[in-house]
Design an enzyme around this catalytic site. Structure first.
Site, short mmCIF file in Angstrom:
data_model
loop_
_atom_site.label_atom_id
_atom_site.label_comp_id
_atom_site.label_asym_id
_atom_site.label_seq_id
_atom_site.Cartn_x
_atom_site.Cartn_y
_atom_site.Cartn_z
N ARG A 96 -24.00 81.94 22.91
CA ARG A 96 -22.94 81.11 22.35
C ARG A 96 -23.38 80.43 21.04
O ARG A 96 -22.60 80.34 20.10
CB ARG A 96 -22.57 80.05 23.39
CG ARG A 96 -21.57 79.06 22.95
CD ARG A 96 -21.36 78.02 24.03
NE ARG A 96 -20.71 76.85 23.49
CZ ARG A 96 -19.42 76.72 23.34
NH1 ARG A 96 -18.61 77.69 23.68
NH2 ARG A 96 -18.90 75.61 22.84
N CYS A 120 -18.33 82.06 29.63
CA CYS A 120 -19.68 82.11 30.16
C CYS A 120 -19.68 81.53 31.56
O CYS A 120 -18.69 80.96 32.00
CB CYS A 120 -20.65 81.38 29.27
SG CYS A 120 -20.53 79.62 29.39
N PRO A 126 -14.95 76.16 25.11
CA PRO A 126 -14.25 76.59 23.90
C PRO A 126 -14.99 76.13 22.63
O PRO A 126 -15.97 75.40 22.72
CB PRO A 126 -12.89 75.90 24.01
CG PRO A 126 -13.09 74.77 24.93
CD PRO A 126 -14.27 75.08 25.81
N VAL A 127 -14.49 76.56 21.45
CA VAL A 127 -15.10 76.13 20.18
C VAL A 127 -14.08 75.40 19.32
O VAL A 127 -14.21 75.36 18.10
CB VAL A 127 -15.70 77.33 19.41
CG1 VAL A 127 -16.98 77.82 20.05
CG2 VAL A 127 -14.70 78.46 19.27
N ASP A 128 -13.05 74.82 19.96
CA ASP A 128 -11.99 74.16 19.20
C ASP A 128 -12.53 73.04 18.30
O ASP A 128 -12.10 72.88 17.16
CB ASP A 128 -10.90 73.64 20.15
CG ASP A 128 -11.45 72.81 21.30
OD1 ASP A 128 -12.60 73.06 21.72
OD2 ASP A 128 -10.75 71.91 21.78
N LEU A 129 -13.50 72.28 18.80
CA LEU A 129 -14.03 71.16 18.00
C LEU A 129 -14.76 71.68 16.76
O LEU A 129 -14.69 71.08 15.69
CB LEU A 129 -15.01 70.33 18.83
CG LEU A 129 -14.44 69.10 19.54
CD1 LEU A 129 -13.24 69.42 20.39
CD2 LEU A 129 -15.51 68.43 20.38
N ILE A 332 -20.92 67.20 32.38
CA ILE A 332 -20.83 67.89 31.08
C ILE A 332 -20.14 69.24 31.21
O ILE A 332 -19.26 69.58 30.41
CB ILE A 332 -22.24 68.07 30.45
CG1 ILE A 332 -23.00 66.74 30.40
CG2 ILE A 332 -22.14 68.71 29.07
CD1 ILE A 332 -22.45 65.70 29.46
N ARG A 402 -34.67 83.85 28.26
CA ARG A 402 -33.91 83.33 27.12
C ARG A 402 -34.47 81.97 26.68
O ARG A 402 -34.33 81.61 25.51
CB ARG A 402 -32.44 83.17 27.50
CG ARG A 402 -31.80 84.48 27.92
CD ARG A 402 -30.32 84.31 28.09
NE ARG A 402 -29.83 83.59 26.93
CZ ARG A 402 -28.83 82.74 26.95
NH1 ARG A 402 -28.20 82.50 28.06
NH2 ARG A 402 -28.44 82.13 25.86
C1 UD1 Z 1 -25.68 72.48 23.97
C2 UD1 Z 1 -26.98 73.09 24.47
C3 UD1 Z 1 -26.96 73.25 25.97
C4 UD1 Z 1 -26.62 71.93 26.64
C5 UD1 Z 1 -25.36 71.30 26.04
C6 UD1 Z 1 -25.09 69.91 26.56
C7 UD1 Z 1 -27.69 74.54 22.67
C8 UD1 Z 1 -27.92 75.93 22.21
N1 UD1 Z 1 -27.14 74.42 23.87
O1 UD1 Z 1 -24.63 73.38 24.29
O2 UD1 Z 1 -28.26 73.70 26.39
O3 UD1 Z 1 -26.39 72.15 28.02
O4 UD1 Z 1 -25.49 71.22 24.60
O5 UD1 Z 1 -26.19 69.11 26.36
O6 UD1 Z 1 -28.02 73.59 21.99
N2 UD1 Z 1 -16.60 71.71 24.27
C9 UD1 Z 1 -15.26 71.90 23.99
N3 UD1 Z 1 -14.91 72.31 22.73
C10 UD1 Z 1 -15.83 72.56 21.76
C11 UD1 Z 1 -17.19 72.35 22.05
C12 UD1 Z 1 -17.55 71.92 23.32
O7 UD1 Z 1 -14.39 71.70 24.84
O8 UD1 Z 1 -15.45 72.95 20.64
C13 UD1 Z 1 -16.99 71.23 25.62
C14 UD1 Z 1 -17.87 72.23 26.38
O9 UD1 Z 1 -17.07 73.17 27.06
C15 UD1 Z 1 -18.64 71.31 27.32
C16 UD1 Z 1 -18.80 70.05 26.51
O10 UD1 Z 1 -17.83 70.10 25.45
O11 UD1 Z 1 -17.90 71.04 28.48
C17 UD1 Z 1 -20.16 69.83 25.89
O12 UD1 Z 1 -20.54 71.01 25.19
P1 UD1 Z 1 -21.52 70.96 23.94
O13 UD1 Z 1 -22.15 69.64 23.84
O14 UD1 Z 1 -20.78 71.49 22.77
O15 UD1 Z 1 -22.64 72.00 24.40
P2 UD1 Z 1 -23.22 73.21 23.58
O16 UD1 Z 1 -23.43 72.83 22.16
O17 UD1 Z 1 -22.46 74.44 23.87
#
Ligand code: UD1
Length: 431
Positions: A96, A120, A126-129, A332, A402
Site C-alpha cells: 500500500r 487488504c 482507502p486513500v481519500d485523505l 485504528i 516484508r
Molecule cells: C501506517 C503504517 C502502518 C500502521 C499505520 C497506523 C506504513 C507503511 N504503514 O499505515 O504500519 O499500522 O500507519 O499506525 O507506514 N484512512 C482512510 N483514508 C485515507 C487514509 C487512511 O480512511 O486516505 C484510514 C485507514 O483505513 C485506517 C486509518 O485511517 O483505518 C489509519 O491509517 P493510516 O494512519 O493512514 O495508516 P497507513 O499510513 O496506511
C-alpha cells in the site's frame, strides 16, 4: 512457500540489534524522487518491502545501488531524470505504501498515473485523505479503471490542509508533495509518528523548509528544488517492540541495542505492568522476566504516542499466558484480530466482540501448525511459538519477510530453537 519451525520453551538470553525502520525507509526511498541528485540512506533494512519499492522506483528512472558502507547497510538512490510517471497495479497492489510515489512524481514532473492500492486483509484502508490533500495543493485528479491520473502542469500551490482524522500515510504524502509547491502549506491534525519526523528532517537535509514535524501542525515553505543528502534511517520501533515482547513472553533477559527507548515508552510501561523488569539505557533497553508470573494488562491502540496498532498482536500473544483476563481494544483498523483464531490453535482463550478482544490467560500454549495472516500477526505467532510447549510451524512466512530482517538469526542468537523451512515465496499486499 517458506515456513518457520519453532521448538518452544527456551528462554531468550542475549543482545538483539534493531534495524532501520521499514516504515521510514520506504517513505525516504519515495522522497528520493524529489531530487535529481543522489540520496544515500544508511541503516537501511533489507526487506521484501524495500526490494519491492526499489523495483517500482527503477521504472521511474531511479538508479539504485545497495552495499555495506562504513555505517552499515546503505542504499544510494539517484533519479537524474524521471523517465516515466506510471506506477502499475501489479506493483502497487503488493504494498500500500508504494501509492505514496504519486505525490513526489507529481511534484517533480507535474503529472502521474498511479494505481489505487486496492483492499487488504486488515481493513478497507482507502486513500481519500491522500487525494484530498493533493487536490488542496492544486492537483487535478481523475480516476479511471483503478488508476489515479493526477496533473499539476503549472506546479503545486501551498494551501491549508486540515485532515478530518489522523493518517500516517496521508500526512507523509501531503508533506512530500508540499515541499516543492509554490508558497506555504499549513497541515493540521497531522500524525505525529517518529517516522514522519524522520522523513521531514531528511527533506530538510535535502533543502526543504519543514517545521512542526512530530506535532499535529506541520508548516512547509515550498522551495524550487531539492538536493542530495546522506540520511540514517531511524530505528524500527515496531521491530524493537516485537523483540521486547518476545523476551517478556519467552522469559529470560534480552537487551535491545541500536534502539531509542523513548520511541517504545508506552509498550515498555505495559511490560512493567505485566511483571517484567525493564532497564532503559541511551540506546539500549533490557527486558528481564525470570520467574515472575505475567500479570494481565488492558490496552487500547491509538495514534502515536499511544500504543501502536502494529504491536497489538504481539502484546496479545503475551497476554494469552497472563494470570487473569486482559482486554485489548483496536481503534485504528477495523479488522485487525485475524491472529486470534490462530492463537486459538495454540490453546489461547480469546473472545472477540467488535473491536474488543477479551484474553483469558491459560497456563500454557501448545505447539501447532498456524497460518500468518499479515505482517504483525506473523510476529505474534512466532512469539507465541517461542513460549508454546512442542513444535509450532508458522506458514506463510512471506508476510514476516516484508518487515523483519533476519528474524530467525536474531532470535536464535538468543537461544531460541527456530529455523526456516525453505519453499517458494509469493508476495501479497497488506501493510
Ligand atoms: C501506517 C503504517 C502502518 C500502521 C499505520 C497506523 C506504513 C507503511 N504503514 O499505515 O504500519 O499500522 O500507519 O499506525 O507506514 N484512512 C482512510 N483514508 C485515507 C487514509 C487512511 O480512511 O486516505 C484510514 C485507514 O483505513 C485506517 C486509518 O485511517 O483505518 C489509519 O491509517 P493510516 O494512519 O493512514 O495508516 P497507513 O499510513 O496506511
Amino acid at each position: 512457500m517458506d515456513r518457520i519451525a519453532i521448538e518452544g520453551g527456551s528462554p531468550l538470553f542475549g543482545d538483539i540489534p534493531i534495524s532501520g525502520a521499514k516504515n521510514s525507509a520506504i517513505k525516504l526511498m519515495a522522497a528520493s524522487l524529489l531530487t535529481s541528485e543522489p540520496i544515500r540512506l544508511t541503516n537501511m533494512p533489507r526487506l521484501a518491502d524495500t526490494r519491492l519499492l526499489g523495483r517500482l522506483l527503477a521504472r521511474f528512472g531511479t538508479q539504485i545501488s545497495e552495499s555495506d558502507g562504513p555505517d552499515g547497510q546503505q542504499t544510494v538512490l539517484h533519479t537524474p531524470e524521471i523517465t516515466s510517471s506510471f506506477a502499475p497495479y501489479d506493483l502497487v497492489r503488493q504494498m500500500r505504501a508504494s501509492f505514496n510515489v504519486l505525490g513526489p512524481l507529481l511534484a517533480r514532473t507535474g503529472h502521474a498515473k498511479v494505481s489505487l492500492p486496492g483492499g487488504c486483509t486488515i481493513g478497507a484502508r482507502p486513500v481519500d485523505l491522500h487525494l484530498k490533500a493533493l487536490e488542496a495543493l492544486g492537483a487535478h485528479i481523475d480516476m479511471h479503471e483503478g488508476y489515479v491520473f493526477a496533473q499539476a502542469p503549472r506546479g503545486l500551490k501551498g494551501a491549508e490542509i486540515e485532515f478530518p482524522f489522523v493518517s500516517v500515510g496521508a500526512t507523509e504524502h501531503a508533506l512530500m508533495a508540499a515541499v516543492l509547491a509554490h508558497g506555504t502549506t499549513v497541515m493540521k491534525n497531522c500524525a505525529c509518528e517518529p517516522e514522519i519526523a524522520d522523513l521531514a528532517e531528511c527533506l530538510n537535509a535535502m533543502g526543504a523548509k519543514v517545521s512542526g514535524q512530530g506535532t499535529t501542525t506541520i508548516v512547509v515553505e515550498g522551495v524550487t528544488s531539492l538536493h542530495g543528502t546522506d540520511w540514517s534511517v531511524i530505528c524500527d520501533r515496531i521491530e524493537a517492540g516485537t523483540y521486547a515482547v518476545a523476551g517478556a513472553t519467552a522469559g529470560g533477559e534480552v537487551r535491545l541495542t541500536r534502539v531509542r527507548p523513548e520511541l517504545i515508552a508506552i509498550l515498555l510501561d505495559k511490560l512493567v505492568e505485566a511483571g517484567c523488569e525493564v532497564e532503559r539505557g541511551t540506546d539500549t533497553v533490557t527486558i528481564r522476566r525470570k520467574d515472575a508470573k505475567i500479570r494481565p494488562v488492558d490496552l487500547t491502540t491509538d495514534v502515536y504516542p499511544g500504543f501502536a496498532t502494529d504491536l497489538q498482536a504481539q502484546f496479545m500473544a503475551l497476554m494469552t499466558l497472563a494470570d487473569g483476563e486482559s482486554v485489548i481494544r483496536e481503534t485504528i483498523f477495523e479488522n485487525r484480530f485475524m491472529h486470534v483464531p490462530e492463537l486459538g490453535r495454540l490453546g489461547a482463550d480469546i473472545r472477540v466482540t467488535g473491536n474488543e478482544a477479551r484474553v483469558h490467560g491459560v497456563a500454557e500454549l501448545r505447539g501447532a501448525q498456524v497460518m500468518a495472516t499479515d505482517l504483525r500477526a506473523s510476529a505474534c505467532l512466532v512469539i507465541a511459538g517461542l513460549a508454546a510447549r512442542g513444535e509450532t510451524i508458522v506458514n506463510r512466512v512471506y508476510h514476516l519477510d516484508r518487515g523483519f530482517e533476519n528474524l530467525e538469526g536474531k532470535l536464535s542468537a538468543c537461544g531460541a530453537n527456530i529455523k526456516r523451512l525453505k519453499g517458494d515465496t509469493p508476495i501479497m499486499e497488506e501493510e
